[in-house]
Motif scaffolding. Structure first.
Motif, PDB file in Angstrom:
ATOM      1  N   LYS A  65       0.825  -1.139   0.240  1.00  0.00           N
ATOM      2  CA  LYS A  65      -0.003  -0.073  -0.076  1.00  0.00           C
ATOM      3  C   LYS A  65       0.784   1.348   0.069  1.00  0.00           C
ATOM      4  O   LYS A  65       0.370   2.305  -0.450  1.00  0.00           O
ATOM      5  CB  LYS A  65      -0.989  -0.005   1.287  1.00  0.00           C
ATOM      6  N   LEU A  66       2.173   1.317   0.644  1.00  0.00           N
ATOM      7  CA  LEU A  66       2.839   2.354   0.633  1.00  0.00           C
ATOM      8  C   LEU A  66       3.723   2.439  -0.827  1.00  0.00           C
ATOM      9  O   LEU A  66       4.277   3.669  -1.122  1.00  0.00           O
ATOM     10  CB  LEU A  66       3.974   2.436   1.607  1.00  0.00           C
ATOM     11  N   SER A  67       3.636   1.484  -1.594  1.00  0.00           N
ATOM     12  CA  SER A  67       4.141   1.516  -2.869  1.00  0.00           C
ATOM     13  C   SER A  67       3.591   2.707  -3.725  1.00  0.00           C
ATOM     14  O   SER A  67       2.285   2.964  -3.823  1.00  0.00           O
ATOM     15  CB  SER A  67       4.408   0.423  -3.547  1.00  0.00           C
ATOM     16  N   PRO A  97      -9.859   1.865   3.245  1.00  0.00           N
ATOM     17  CA  PRO A  97      -8.876   1.994   4.168  1.00  0.00           C
ATOM     18  C   PRO A  97      -8.248   0.572   3.989  1.00  0.00           C
ATOM     19  O   PRO A  97      -8.622  -0.448   3.783  1.00  0.00           O
ATOM     20  CB  PRO A  97      -9.452   2.313   5.458  1.00  0.00           C
ATOM     21  N   TRP A  98      -6.792   0.439   4.166  1.00  0.00           N
ATOM     22  CA  TRP A  98      -6.151  -0.620   4.029  1.00  0.00           C
ATOM     23  C   TRP A  98      -6.421  -1.781   4.639  1.00  0.00           C
ATOM     24  O   TRP A  98      -6.351  -2.958   4.463  1.00  0.00           O
ATOM     25  CB  TRP A  98      -4.435  -0.178   4.176  1.00  0.00           C
ATOM     26  N   TRP A  99      -6.855  -1.307   6.215  1.00  0.00           N
ATOM     27  CA  TRP A  99      -7.258  -2.423   6.923  1.00  0.00           C
ATOM     28  C   TRP A  99      -8.571  -3.351   6.638  1.00  0.00           C
ATOM     29  O   TRP A  99      -8.617  -4.530   6.853  1.00  0.00           O
ATOM     30  CB  TRP A  99      -7.579  -1.757   8.589  1.00  0.00           C
ATOM     31  N   GLN A 100      -9.451  -2.337   5.874  1.00  0.00           N
ATOM     32  CA  GLN A 100     -10.598  -2.843   5.326  1.00  0.00           C
ATOM     33  C   GLN A 100     -10.411  -3.843   4.160  1.00  0.00           C
ATOM     34  O   GLN A 100     -10.813  -5.042   4.183  1.00  0.00           O
ATOM     35  CB  GLN A 100     -11.726  -1.963   5.050  1.00  0.00           C
ATOM     36  N   GLN A 101      -9.249  -3.597   3.489  1.00  0.00           N
ATOM     37  CA  GLN A 101      -8.977  -4.220   2.479  1.00  0.00           C
ATOM     38  C   GLN A 101      -8.196  -5.466   2.865  1.00  0.00           C
ATOM     39  O   GLN A 101      -8.494  -6.723   2.331  1.00  0.00           O
ATOM     40  CB  GLN A 101      -8.053  -3.449   1.393  1.00  0.00           C
ATOM     41  N   TYR A 102      -7.459  -5.461   3.713  1.00  0.00           N
ATOM     42  CA  TYR A 102      -6.585  -6.502   4.416  1.00  0.00           C
ATOM     43  C   TYR A 102      -7.622  -7.752   4.948  1.00  0.00           C
ATOM     44  O   TYR A 102      -7.628  -8.762   4.922  1.00  0.00           O
ATOM     45  CB  TYR A 102      -5.794  -6.068   5.660  1.00  0.00           C
ATOM     46  N   LEU A 147      -8.118 -11.316   3.857  1.00  0.00           N
ATOM     47  CA  LEU A 147      -7.931 -12.368   4.567  1.00  0.00           C
ATOM     48  C   LEU A 147      -9.184 -13.212   5.047  1.00  0.00           C
ATOM     49  O   LEU A 147      -9.048 -14.479   4.888  1.00  0.00           O
ATOM     50  CB  LEU A 147      -7.651 -11.705   6.359  1.00  0.00           C
ATOM     51  N   GLY A 148     -10.261 -12.661   4.790  1.00  0.00           N
ATOM     52  CA  GLY A 148     -11.608 -13.417   4.743  1.00  0.00           C
ATOM     53  C   GLY A 148     -11.719 -14.527   3.507  1.00  0.00           C
ATOM     54  O   GLY A 148     -12.023 -15.556   3.476  1.00  0.00           O
ATOM     55  N   GLN A 149     -11.262 -13.842   2.640  1.00  0.00           N
ATOM     56  CA  GLN A 149     -11.338 -14.645   1.125  1.00  0.00           C
ATOM     57  C   GLN A 149     -10.214 -15.813   1.358  1.00  0.00           C
ATOM     58  O   GLN A 149     -10.533 -16.852   0.684  1.00  0.00           O
ATOM     59  CB  GLN A 149     -10.827 -13.594   0.166  1.00  0.00           C
ATOM     60  N   ILE A 150      -9.181 -15.530   1.762  1.00  0.00           N
ATOM     61  CA  ILE A 150      -8.064 -16.369   2.005  1.00  0.00           C
ATOM     62  C   ILE A 150      -8.297 -17.633   2.757  1.00  0.00           C
ATOM     63  O   ILE A 150      -8.380 -18.815   2.456  1.00  0.00           O
ATOM     64  CB  ILE A 150      -6.685 -15.826   2.507  1.00  0.00           C
ATOM     65  N   VAL A 151      -9.089 -17.329   3.941  1.00  0.00           N
ATOM     66  CA  VAL A 151      -9.629 -18.638   4.746  1.00  0.00           C
ATOM     67  C   VAL A 151     -10.708 -19.315   3.933  1.00  0.00           C
ATOM     68  O   VAL A 151     -10.810 -20.539   4.326  1.00  0.00           O
ATOM     69  CB  VAL A 151     -10.195 -17.637   6.107  1.00  0.00           C
TER      70      VAL A 151
END
Length: 211
Positions: free
Chosen positions: A28-30, A63-68, A72-76
């Motif tokens: 995200k910082l990139s 926001p980045w935390w919502q994206q994360y 994460l939910g999709q990965i699970v």
């Protein structure tokens, strides 16, 4: 026993959690925008309006935390999402690279085992001799020198100077040799010292002295 296994599993999950968050934040910082990069790869000029619409559809403006948390939910659930650059499911891309990755790792492990066992035993047998010091120096260098630098040196020496392998060939056994050697050097550097120390420790045990 079960408690130790649970502790190890918990530590692995914690490490993966920290690594994924760190990687996500760095991405995200990139300053590089993945949507604009997709247009650049196909040689098209990114339209700001279209880029903004695609970013909104993909949720990249959240926001980045919502994206994360969404990721994460999709990965699970086993959903790795779709690559923006290649327009393919990430699972398909990983599946295509998996056979080559497994082949490379397997060859590196075989090389590492073949070298680690005799050198570890030799270093322990001739403890504190010039052989032991030489082996320990090699293991130190194998761990100290970055793997990407070792790979570049091997490519330059065996591919450019000696021309024993092709640096453009990506098929066949020869394409695996230099990458496998690069990985095997790190494996040897890590486990030769461990094997040496383990042999020396066991050799001092009373039952070995008695035998």
């Amino acid at each position: 026993m079960y408690r130790l296994i649970l502790q190890r599993l918990a530590s692995i999950v914690g490490i993966l959690f920290v690594v994924t968050i760190g990687t996500f934040v760095l991405i995200k910082l990139s300053p590089i925008d993945p949507v604009s990069m997709k247009f650049n790869l196909v040689g098209a000029t990114p339209d700001p309006v279209v880029v903004a619409q695609i970013r909104e559809q993909l949720g990249l403006n959240d926001p980045w935390w919502q994206q994360y948390l969404r990721w994460l939910g999709q990965i699970v659930q086993g959903d790795f999402g779709e690559s923006i650059l290649y327009a393919l499911p990430v699972a398909t891309i990983l599946g295509g690279a998996l056979p080559n990755t497994l082949g490379l790792v397997s060859l590196a492990l075989v090389m590492g085992i073949v070298v680690t066992i005799p050198l570890g035993m030799l270093s322990a047998k001739y403890q504190d001799s010039w052989i032991d010091h030489g082996v320990r120096l090699v293991t130190f260098l194998a761990l100290a020198i970055p793997g990407f630098w070792v790979g570049l040196l091997l490519l330059y020496l065996f591919g450019v100077k000696l021309q024993l392998v092709s640096i453009t060939n990506t098929n066949g056994f020869s394409a695996y040799v230099l990458p496998a050697v690069t990985l095997a050097l790190w494996i040897c550097g890590l486990y030769i010292r461990r094997l040496r120390n383990a042999i020396l420790e066991v050799s001092r045990q009373p039952f070995v002295q008695g035998a």
